[in-house]
Design a protein around this motif. Structure first.
Motif, PDB file in Angstrom:
ATOM      1  N   ARG A   1       0.836  -1.210   0.000  1.00  0.00           N
ATOM      2  CA  ARG A   1       0.000   0.000   0.000  1.00  0.00           C
ATOM      3  C   ARG A   1       0.869   1.257   0.000  1.00  0.00           C
ATOM      4  NH1 ARG A   1      -5.090   0.361   3.689  1.00  0.00           N
ATOM      5  NH2 ARG A   1      -6.134   0.064   1.711  1.00  0.00           N
ATOM      6  N   LEU A   2       1.884   1.284   0.849  1.00  0.00           N
ATOM      7  CA  LEU A   2       2.767   2.451   0.912  1.00  0.00           C
ATOM      8  C   LEU A   2       3.484   2.675  -0.412  1.00  0.00           C
ATOM      9  CD1 LEU A   2       4.313   2.017   4.479  1.00  0.00           C
ATOM     10  CD2 LEU A   2       2.694   3.773   3.725  1.00  0.00           C
ATOM     11  N   GLU A   3       3.963   1.611  -1.026  1.00  0.00           N
ATOM     12  CA  GLU A   3       4.645   1.712  -2.314  1.00  0.00           C
ATOM     13  C   GLU A   3       3.692   2.219  -3.396  1.00  0.00           C
ATOM     14  OE1 GLU A   3       6.384  -1.422  -5.504  1.00  0.00           O
ATOM     15  OE2 GLU A   3       7.010  -1.711  -3.428  1.00  0.00           O
ATOM     16  N   ALA A   4       2.482   1.684  -3.409  1.00  0.00           N
ATOM     17  CA  ALA A   4       1.495   2.100  -4.414  1.00  0.00           C
ATOM     18  C   ALA A   4       1.126   3.566  -4.243  1.00  0.00           C
ATOM     19  CB  ALA A   4       0.257   1.220  -4.326  1.00  0.00           C
ATOM     20  N   GLN A   5       0.975   4.014  -3.007  1.00  0.00           N
ATOM     21  CA  GLN A   5       0.619   5.412  -2.766  1.00  0.00           C
ATOM     22  C   GLN A   5       1.766   6.341  -3.139  1.00  0.00           C
ATOM     23  OE1 GLN A   5      -0.595   5.229   1.352  1.00  0.00           O
ATOM     24  NE2 GLN A   5      -2.718   4.743   0.821  1.00  0.00           N
ATOM     25  N   ALA A   6       3.001   5.896  -2.924  1.00  0.00           N
ATOM     26  CA  ALA A   6       4.154   6.715  -3.291  1.00  0.00           C
ATOM     27  C   ALA A   6       4.266   6.859  -4.809  1.00  0.00           C
ATOM     28  CB  ALA A   6       5.431   6.104  -2.726  1.00  0.00           C
ATOM     29  N   ASN A   7       3.846   5.831  -5.546  1.00  0.00           N
ATOM     30  CA  ASN A   7       3.933   5.843  -7.014  1.00  0.00           C
ATOM     31  C   ASN A   7       2.648   6.311  -7.683  1.00  0.00           C
ATOM     32  OD1 ASN A   7       6.548   4.821  -6.939  1.00  0.00           O
ATOM     33  ND2 ASN A   7       5.827   2.713  -6.878  1.00  0.00           N
ATOM     34  N   MET A   8       1.653   6.735  -6.915  1.00  0.00           N
ATOM     35  CA  MET A   8       0.338   7.067  -7.455  1.00  0.00           C
ATOM     36  C   MET A   8       0.376   8.111  -8.571  1.00  0.00           C
ATOM     37  SD  MET A   8      -2.700   6.074  -7.492  1.00  0.00           S
ATOM     38  CE  MET A   8      -2.935   5.138  -6.021  1.00  0.00           C
ATOM     39  N   PRO A   9       1.124   9.214  -8.453  1.00  0.00           N
ATOM     40  CA  PRO A   9       1.105  10.191  -9.552  1.00  0.00           C
ATOM     41  C   PRO A   9       1.551   9.578 -10.879  1.00  0.00           C
ATOM     42  CG  PRO A   9       2.114  11.152  -7.611  1.00  0.00           C
ATOM     43  CD  PRO A   9       1.899   9.686  -7.318  1.00  0.00           C
ATOM     44  N   GLN A  10       2.505   8.669 -10.854  1.00  0.00           N
ATOM     45  CA  GLN A  10       2.977   8.032 -12.081  1.00  0.00           C
ATOM     46  C   GLN A  10       1.935   7.043 -12.613  1.00  0.00           C
ATOM     47  OE1 GLN A  10       6.505   6.234 -10.620  1.00  0.00           O
ATOM     48  NE2 GLN A  10       7.693   8.122 -10.610  1.00  0.00           N
ATOM     49  N   LEU A  11       1.232   6.362 -11.713  1.00  0.00           N
ATOM     50  CA  LEU A  11       0.282   5.330 -12.116  1.00  0.00           C
ATOM     51  C   LEU A  11      -1.020   5.898 -12.662  1.00  0.00           C
ATOM     52  CD1 LEU A  11       0.744   2.766  -9.207  1.00  0.00           C
ATOM     53  CD2 LEU A  11       1.778   2.734 -11.477  1.00  0.00           C
ATOM     54  N   ASP A  12      -1.300   7.169 -12.374  1.00  0.00           N
ATOM     55  CA  ASP A  12      -2.539   7.773 -12.855  1.00  0.00           C
ATOM     56  C   ASP A  12      -2.599   7.823 -14.383  1.00  0.00           C
ATOM     57  OD1 ASP A  12      -3.599   8.140 -10.371  1.00  0.00           O
ATOM     58  OD2 ASP A  12      -2.950  10.233 -10.177  1.00  0.00           O
ATOM     59  N   ARG A  13      -1.460   7.805 -15.035  1.00  0.00           N
ATOM     60  CA  ARG A  13      -1.427   7.902 -16.496  1.00  0.00           C
ATOM     61  C   ARG A  13      -1.471   6.542 -17.189  1.00  0.00           C
ATOM     62  NH1 ARG A  13       3.662  11.716 -16.623  1.00  0.00           N
ATOM     63  NH2 ARG A  13       3.907  10.764 -14.620  1.00  0.00           N
ATOM     64  N   VAL A  14      -1.432   5.465 -16.432  1.00  0.00           N
ATOM     65  CA  VAL A  14      -1.415   4.118 -17.006  1.00  0.00           C
ATOM     66  C   VAL A  14      -2.843   3.559 -16.997  1.00  0.00           C
ATOM     67  CG1 VAL A  14      -0.488   1.782 -16.746  1.00  0.00           C
ATOM     68  CG2 VAL A  14       0.922   3.756 -16.138  1.00  0.00           C
ATOM     69  N   PRO A  15      -3.316   3.011 -18.131  1.00  0.00           N
ATOM     70  CA  PRO A  15      -4.665   2.425 -18.154  1.00  0.00           C
ATOM     71  C   PRO A  15      -4.787   1.313 -17.112  1.00  0.00           C
ATOM     72  CG  PRO A  15      -3.774   2.605 -20.378  1.00  0.00           C
ATOM     73  CD  PRO A  15      -2.663   2.941 -19.430  1.00  0.00           C
ATOM     74  N   ALA A  16      -5.941   1.211 -16.502  1.00  0.00           N
ATOM     75  CA  ALA A  16      -6.166   0.241 -15.418  1.00  0.00           C
ATOM     76  C   ALA A  16      -5.905  -1.194 -15.866  1.00  0.00           C
ATOM     77  CB  ALA A  16      -7.586   0.387 -14.882  1.00  0.00           C
ATOM     78  N   CYS A  17      -6.287  -1.538 -17.099  1.00  0.00           N
ATOM     79  CA  CYS A  17      -6.093  -2.915 -17.571  1.00  0.00           C
ATOM     80  C   CYS A  17      -4.609  -3.257 -17.684  1.00  0.00           C
ATOM     81  CB  CYS A  17      -6.798  -3.150 -18.896  1.00  0.00           C
ATOM     82  SG  CYS A  17      -6.227  -2.075 -20.232  1.00  0.00           S
ATOM     83  N   VAL A  18      -3.801  -2.311 -18.104  1.00  0.00           N
ATOM     84  CA  VAL A  18      -2.351  -2.529 -18.211  1.00  0.00           C
ATOM     85  C   VAL A  18      -1.745  -2.642 -16.821  1.00  0.00           C
ATOM     86  CG1 VAL A  18      -0.169  -1.496 -18.993  1.00  0.00           C
ATOM     87  CG2 VAL A  18      -2.205  -1.376 -20.436  1.00  0.00           C
ATOM     88  N   LEU A  19      -2.169  -1.785 -15.923  1.00  0.00           N
ATOM     89  CA  LEU A  19      -1.673  -1.803 -14.552  1.00  0.00           C
ATOM     90  C   LEU A  19      -2.005  -3.123 -13.869  1.00  0.00           C
ATOM     91  CD1 LEU A  19      -0.228   0.014 -12.531  1.00  0.00           C
ATOM     92  CD2 LEU A  19      -2.455   0.863 -11.813  1.00  0.00           C
ATOM     93  N   LYS A  20      -3.213  -3.597 -14.065  1.00  0.00           N
ATOM     94  CA  LYS A  20      -3.636  -4.853 -13.451  1.00  0.00           C
ATOM     95  C   LYS A  20      -2.827  -6.028 -13.995  1.00  0.00           C
ATOM     96  CE  LYS A  20      -7.981  -6.454 -11.758  1.00  0.00           C
ATOM     97  NZ  LYS A  20      -9.409  -6.432 -11.861  1.00  0.00           N
ATOM     98  N   ALA A  21      -2.607  -6.056 -15.284  1.00  0.00           N
ATOM     99  CA  ALA A  21      -1.825  -7.138 -15.895  1.00  0.00           C
ATOM    100  C   ALA A  21      -0.378  -7.107 -15.407  1.00  0.00           C
ATOM    101  CB  ALA A  21      -1.877  -7.040 -17.406  1.00  0.00           C
ATOM    102  N   ALA A  22       0.181  -5.921 -15.255  1.00  0.00           N
ATOM    103  CA  ALA A  22       1.572  -5.799 -14.809  1.00  0.00           C
ATOM    104  C   ALA A  22       1.740  -6.217 -13.349  1.00  0.00           C
ATOM    105  CB  ALA A  22       2.047  -4.361 -14.990  1.00  0.00           C
ATOM    106  N   GLN A  23       0.707  -6.041 -12.565  1.00  0.00           N
ATOM    107  CA  GLN A  23       0.795  -6.378 -11.141  1.00  0.00           C
ATOM    108  C   GLN A  23       0.278  -7.772 -10.836  1.00  0.00           C
ATOM    109  OE1 GLN A  23      -1.326  -3.118  -9.376  1.00  0.00           O
ATOM    110  NE2 GLN A  23       0.520  -1.897  -9.198  1.00  0.00           N
ATOM    111  N   ARG A  24      -0.130  -8.521 -11.858  1.00  0.00           N
ATOM    112  CA  ARG A  24      -0.648  -9.875 -11.646  1.00  0.00           C
ATOM    113  C   ARG A  24       0.463 -10.758 -11.109  1.00  0.00           C
ATOM    114  NH1 ARG A  24      -3.521 -11.065 -16.438  1.00  0.00           N
ATOM    115  NH2 ARG A  24      -5.204 -10.042 -15.354  1.00  0.00           N
TER     116      ARG A  24
END
Length: 141
Positions: free
Chosen positions: A91-114
């Motif tokens: 959770r802490l890592e995801a929140q720290a990277n949140m500004p960068q992740l806002d530009r990535v489509p959710a489907c791509v993000l989900k596949a990368a974190q699978r």
């Protein structure tokens, strides 16, 4: 299983739903997806938990129970075994990277974190504690 990964999905239930024997279902599932049904279910639960940790303010306990775990301890242990991080660290890592992740489509993000569950959690522990378990002996014909 994908739509209701929080539910219990024993092979017996899946086989009955599919109208085939348990053994046939388990073999066919592994052939189709590359992992047994239980490992597939673990993948989906961890994937969903990761999304909830990243995108919501739910407590880790709420997330554990919402994603189908019956015990917070089991959730935390398996989550760490699979991802290499505790739920709170994730959770802490995801929140720290949140500004960068806002530009990535959710489907791509989900596949990368699978999570990759090509091996069982117990097999991972077995490798960590190499000398604790005897290696299996295969018969040679």
């Amino acid at each position: 299983m994908d739509a209701a990964s929080h539910e219990a999905w024993p092979v017996k239930r899946l086989a009955e739903f599919s109208g085939v024997s348990e053994a046939h279902f388990a073999r066919s599932f592994k052939r189709a997806f590359g992992v047994p049904p239980h490992r597939y279910l673990l993948t989906r639960r961890i994937e969903q938990a990761t999304t909830l940790l990243r995108d919501t303010g739910f407590s880790i306990t709420e997330i554990a129970f919402a994603t189908g775990w019956e015990s917070l301890g089991t959730f935390g242990r398996i989550f760490h075994d699979i991802t290499g991080r505790s739920p709170s660290a994730m959770r802490l890592e995801a929140q720290a990277n949140m500004p960068q992740l806002d530009r990535v489509p959710a489907c791509v993000l989900k596949a990368a974190q699978r999570p990759d569950l090509t091996f069982a959690v117990s097999e991972k522990r077995r490798r960590v504690a190499k000398d604790t378990f005897r290696k299996s002996i295969k018969e040679v014909s």
